[in-house]
Motif scaffolding. Structure first.
Motif, PDB file in Angstrom:
ATOM      1  N   ALA A  90     -46.400  51.437  27.031  1.00 18.08           N
ATOM      2  CA  ALA A  90     -47.667  51.358  27.762  1.00 18.08           C
ATOM      3  C   ALA A  90     -48.374  52.713  27.782  1.00 18.08           C
ATOM      4  O   ALA A  90     -49.600  52.788  27.597  1.00 18.08           O
ATOM      5  CB  ALA A  90     -47.416  50.865  29.180  1.00 18.08           C
ATOM      6  N   LEU A  95     -51.943  51.114  27.815  1.00 15.03           N
ATOM      7  CA  LEU A  95     -52.004  49.721  28.248  1.00 15.03           C
ATOM      8  C   LEU A  95     -51.812  49.644  29.759  1.00 15.03           C
ATOM      9  O   LEU A  95     -50.907  50.288  30.312  1.00 15.03           O
ATOM     10  CB  LEU A  95     -50.915  48.901  27.554  1.00 15.03           C
ATOM     11  CG  LEU A  95     -50.949  48.883  26.025  1.00 15.03           C
ATOM     12  CD1 LEU A  95     -49.793  48.059  25.480  1.00 15.03           C
ATOM     13  CD2 LEU A  95     -52.275  48.333  25.521  1.00 15.03           C
ATOM     14  N   GLU A 100     -50.809  42.788  30.157  1.00 14.19           N
ATOM     15  CA  GLU A 100     -50.080  43.536  29.131  1.00 14.19           C
ATOM     16  C   GLU A 100     -48.589  43.569  29.434  1.00 14.19           C
ATOM     17  O   GLU A 100     -47.765  43.531  28.526  1.00 14.19           O
ATOM     18  CB  GLU A 100     -50.638  44.959  29.016  1.00 14.19           C
ATOM     19  CG  GLU A 100     -52.002  45.042  28.359  1.00 14.19           C
ATOM     20  CD  GLU A 100     -51.985  44.558  26.908  1.00 14.19           C
ATOM     21  OE1 GLU A 100     -50.899  44.543  26.298  1.00 14.19           O
ATOM     22  OE2 GLU A 100     -53.050  44.183  26.403  1.00 14.19           O
ATOM     23  N   ARG A 103     -47.139  40.405  28.290  1.00 10.48           N
ATOM     24  CA  ARG A 103     -46.945  40.450  26.841  1.00 10.48           C
ATOM     25  C   ARG A 103     -45.664  41.209  26.495  1.00 10.48           C
ATOM     26  O   ARG A 103     -44.911  40.830  25.570  1.00 10.48           O
ATOM     27  CB  ARG A 103     -48.164  41.103  26.180  1.00 10.48           C
ATOM     28  CG  ARG A 103     -48.252  40.872  24.685  1.00 10.48           C
ATOM     29  CD  ARG A 103     -49.652  41.192  24.177  1.00 10.48           C
ATOM     30  NE  ARG A 103     -49.964  42.601  24.245  1.00 10.48           N
ATOM     31  CZ  ARG A 103     -49.684  43.479  23.278  1.00 10.48           C
ATOM     32  NH1 ARG A 103     -49.085  43.065  22.166  1.00 10.48           N
ATOM     33  NH2 ARG A 103     -50.012  44.734  23.409  1.00 10.48           N
ATOM     34  N   ARG A 149     -50.920  38.673  20.381  1.00  8.63           N
ATOM     35  CA  ARG A 149     -51.719  38.876  21.585  1.00  8.63           C
ATOM     36  C   ARG A 149     -51.639  37.615  22.431  1.00  8.63           C
ATOM     37  O   ARG A 149     -51.293  36.538  21.944  1.00  8.63           O
ATOM     38  CB  ARG A 149     -53.185  39.179  21.231  1.00  8.63           C
ATOM     39  CG  ARG A 149     -53.393  40.509  20.515  1.00  8.63           C
ATOM     40  CD  ARG A 149     -53.134  41.673  21.469  1.00  8.63           C
ATOM     41  NE  ARG A 149     -53.377  42.962  20.828  1.00  8.63           N
ATOM     42  CZ  ARG A 149     -52.453  43.665  20.208  1.00  8.63           C
ATOM     43  NH1 ARG A 149     -51.225  43.191  20.106  1.00  8.63           N
ATOM     44  NH2 ARG A 149     -52.739  44.830  19.662  1.00  8.63           N
TER      45      ARG A 149
END
Length: 412
Positions: A90, A95, A100, A103, A149
């Motif tokens: 991150a 991010l 996120e 993900r 994504r």
């Protein structure tokens, strides 16, 4: 806590025992995990402090065999440091936000679940596999993160929540660093170390992903490899190394001195002598690393194996070996340590080396005077009984005239 909010202890015990029998190399991690009842958890999730939060309703609805799979899944997140890796990813990619982190959780699940189940462990109906994300198996979390994504394919997975142990984002239902029954950093590292040894000690019993993890846990990739290579390249390319005067080609300044022929300065490829400490205080793992570094040294001198010689040394210097292949070099020793004999032998060889590289744990006397060539020392960590690192031991520091690179920081 009401009966509806309490966990069935017998089912938890049975699930943990089933998981340990199915994956014996994970037993240390499974029994280090502290189970906490939490009605706010969707299913089961872990925090970075090795607590597993379980929904009493979820536990009541699922058989012990399936709960065992969830326990293995949770400790897999923790052992593979998915929380730390998610934080680093991150930061590196700037991010932010829960989406996120979701993900990252999905990518971490794909890494784990690729080979987590079967052989005694049920595959949960809602397990996220690489195929769930339409991706190939056998990759790491970071690889998966670069390939997908959030979108229509993942809309049905928004419920997923494996806790901060999977993606690094703290949850409101977690107890935090000051809560009860969390493991300290040292305890977590000790668990990882023991699990990695269990996997390496039983080759063939663990899937390939776990074997790869164990090798990395016991022999982590660290900056010292680059540092040692840079130190050797610097030593072999520095001014004066491999340089000598020759009359084969007169110097350009000869024209300014009529009647005199001045020699020119010629640079030849540097010669490197490697002294490997084979005393009893150096572990077999370190000797294996030494041979790998010898091979790397040849690359630092342009692949010229004829320019690199290797001698093993404990209290006496052994036969000097020209380098053919690193795996062909016999390393003799196992007694006391006195690398001064190795220096003497190396510096008396002809042609004389331009650089001496010493691979040692540092428990040795050193020459009283500076050798007539550059010296690079690769310093192994000291080891104790059974090859385990000695964390509180401080090796004798090499003299100031040597460039020192510490090899392989000890880890537990």
């Amino acid at each position: 806590m009401t009966a509806a909010q309490a966990l069935d202890p017998d089912k938890i015990y049975a699930a943990r025992l089933h998981a340990a029998r199915a994956r014996p190399y994970l037993a240390t991690a499974l029994y280090a995990l502290h189970i906490v009842a939490s009605p706010r958890v969707p299913t089961m999730g872990v925090d970075r402090h090795w607590r597993c939060y379980a929904s009493p309703v979820f536990v009541a609805q699922r058989p012990a065999e399936e709960l065992a799979s969830h326990l293995v899944h949770g400790v897999s997140h923790l052992l593979r440091d998915h929380h730390g890796r998610s934080d680093r990813y991150a930061r590196a990619h700037d991010l932010t936000g829960r989406a996120e982190r979701l993900r990252m959780n999905l990518a971490a699940d794909a890494e784990i679940n690729d080979d987590a189940f079967g052989d005694g462990l049920l595959v949960p109906d809602d397990a996220v596999l690489p195929s769930t994300l339409d991706l190939p198996g056998g990759q790491l979390m970071e690889d998966y993160l670069r390939q997908f994504r959030l979108g229509p394919r993942t809309d049905g997975l928004t419920w997923l929540d494996c806790g901060s142990g999977a993606d690094g984002l703290c949850r409101e239902w977690e107890l935090g660093p000051d809560g009860a029954n969390g493991l300290s950093d040292q305890q977590r590292d000790a668990v990882r170390f023991r699990v990695a040894h269990s996997i390496v000690g039983r080759p063939g019993n663990a899937p390939r992903g776990w074997q790869r993890w164990a090798e990395e846990a016991l022999h982590p990739t660290q900056p010292w490899r680059a540092l040692l290579g840079a130190a050797i390249r610097t030593a072999t390319s520095s001014s004066g190394t491999g340089e000598n005067y020759t009359y084969r080609r007169p110097a350009r300044r000869s024209a300014a001195v009529p009647g005199a022929v001045l020699p020119s300065l010629r640079r030849t490829p540097p010669r490197v002598s490697v002294i490997v400490d084979t005393s009893g205080s150096v572990s077999d793992a370190d000797l294996g690393s030494a041979l790998l570094e010898v091979a790397a040294i040849t690359r630092a001198v342009g692949g010229r194996r004829d320019l690199v010689t290797v001698l093993s040394c404990d209290a006496a210097a052994r036969v000097v070996h020209p380098l053919c292949r690193a795996e062909d070099i016999p390393l003799f020793g196992g007694g006391g340590t006195d690398l001064r004999a190795g220096f003497t032998r190396a510096l008396r060889s002809r042609p004389r080396p331009d650089v001496v590289v010493v691979l040692t744990d540092g428990q040795t006397p050193w020459p009283s005077s500076r050798p007539g060539c550059r010296t690079v020392v690769g310093l192994f960590p000291p080891v104790g009984p059974r090859g385990r690192p000695v964390l509180d031991s401080v090796p004798d520091r090499p003299p100031g005239w040597a460039q020192v690179v510490e090899i392989g920081t000890p880890r537990v």
